[in-house]
Design an enzyme around this catalytic site. Structure first.
Site, PDB file in Angstrom:
ATOM      1  N   HIS A 160      -6.545  -0.106   0.075  1.00  0.00           N
ATOM      2  CA  HIS A 160      -5.697  -1.288   0.218  1.00  0.00           C
ATOM      3  C   HIS A 160      -5.087  -1.340   1.612  1.00  0.00           C
ATOM      4  CE1 HIS A 160      -5.015  -0.898  -4.358  1.00  0.00           C
ATOM      5  NE2 HIS A 160      -5.593  -2.080  -4.191  1.00  0.00           N
ATOM      6  N   CYS A 247       2.192   2.826  -4.461  1.00  0.00           N
ATOM      7  CA  CYS A 247       1.434   2.357  -5.643  1.00  0.00           C
ATOM      8  C   CYS A 247       2.180   2.594  -6.944  1.00  0.00           C
ATOM      9  CB  CYS A 247       0.115   3.114  -5.773  1.00  0.00           C
ATOM     10  SG  CYS A 247      -0.686   3.521  -4.260  1.00  0.00           S
TER      11      CYS A 247
END
Ligand code: CIR
Length: 252
Positions: A160, A247
């Site tokens: 990401h 996350c």
């Protein structure tokens, strides 16, 4: 600065989580201890943490950041790029703050929260294997009228955008060498981590202190040189699943 955070405990099936890392299977007991330490570290910083129970059948559900994007004016439930993760969103949607409107990313758009970094009124959105142009465009369409300047960033390496980029407060960012020089970050003060410590770019700025993964001395020294108090946390078991500090929570 955020005052609240949403997290989810790792489930028994954590070892089934998606990964590209070649670091072996996570140790569930150790992952749970690391998760407890993460929740405690947020609490130590004055954050009120909601801890959701594991979501059966969804081994990646502890990476709760990917299921939503939250700004003060709006919450957005995502449509994760990995089909196996789409079943996580309804449960997260039910736990989102009720004090702001809630929108959704609709198909064929896909977007993971890990691809979205908001710093003040700037929002960078990574175009990655998980976030496509339609999903990013939908978020731009929601945030631009609220006064956010949105910038799209191709994610060349890492899962990401936030695998390689973090906000350190004010106009300061932490980034990998691959991202640091991109036009999208022009005008920002970018602290560049060494290439062999790219994992350490996923840190969580707490408005003074910064939570950072242990084991990356050069990057942590750069953070300390900026006057930041570094709280080191071991994230070894989540790293085995391509996960890091950000996350594991949704902050607001
Ligand atoms: C996945 O591949 O989706 C998970 N194993 C890791 C997600 C990490 N999330 C994040 O960086 N925001």
């Amino acid at each position: 600065m955020f005052r609240k955070a949403l997290t989810r405990q790792p489930g028994d099936d954590l070892f089934r989580g998606l990964t590209t890392a070649d670091l072996g299977a996570p140790d569930l007991a150790l992952a749970r201890r690391q998760h407890d330490a993460y929740v405690a570290a947020l609490g130590d910083q004055g954050v009120e943490v909601t801890v959701l129970p594991p979501l059966a059948g969804h081994p990646d559900a502890c990476f709760v950041e990917d299921a939503a994007v939250i700004v003060p004016e709006l919450a957005v439930v995502t449509r994760p790029g990995a089909p196996s993760r789409r079943g996580e969103t309804d449960s997260v949607a039910a736990a989102l703050p009720a004090d702001r409107p809630c929108e959704r990313i609709e198909g064929p758009g896909t977007l993971d929260g890990g691809d979205v970094l908001v710093a003040g009124r700037t929002c960078w959105i990574g175009l990655s294997g998980r976030t496509n142009a339609e999903g990013a465009g939908r978020l731009v369409g929601l945030l631009t009228p609220l006064g956010y300047a949105c910038r799209l960033v191709p994610v060349g390496e890492g899962l990401h955008l936030k695998s390689s980029l973090a906000h350190l407060g004010g106009d300061t960012l932490l980034a990998t060498p691959a991202l640091a020089g991109l036009e999208a970050f022009a005008g920002w003060d970018v602290v560049t981590a060494p290439a062999d410590e790219s994992y350490a770019c996923n840190v969580l700025w707490m408005g003074g202190a910064v939570l950072a993964p242990s084991g990356f001395p050069a990057t942590l020294a750069l953070l300390r040189a900026r006057g930041l108090a570094v709280v080191e946390l071991d994230t070894s078991e989540f790293r085995k699943l391509d996960g890091g500090l950000t996350c594991l929570s949704l902050r607001y």
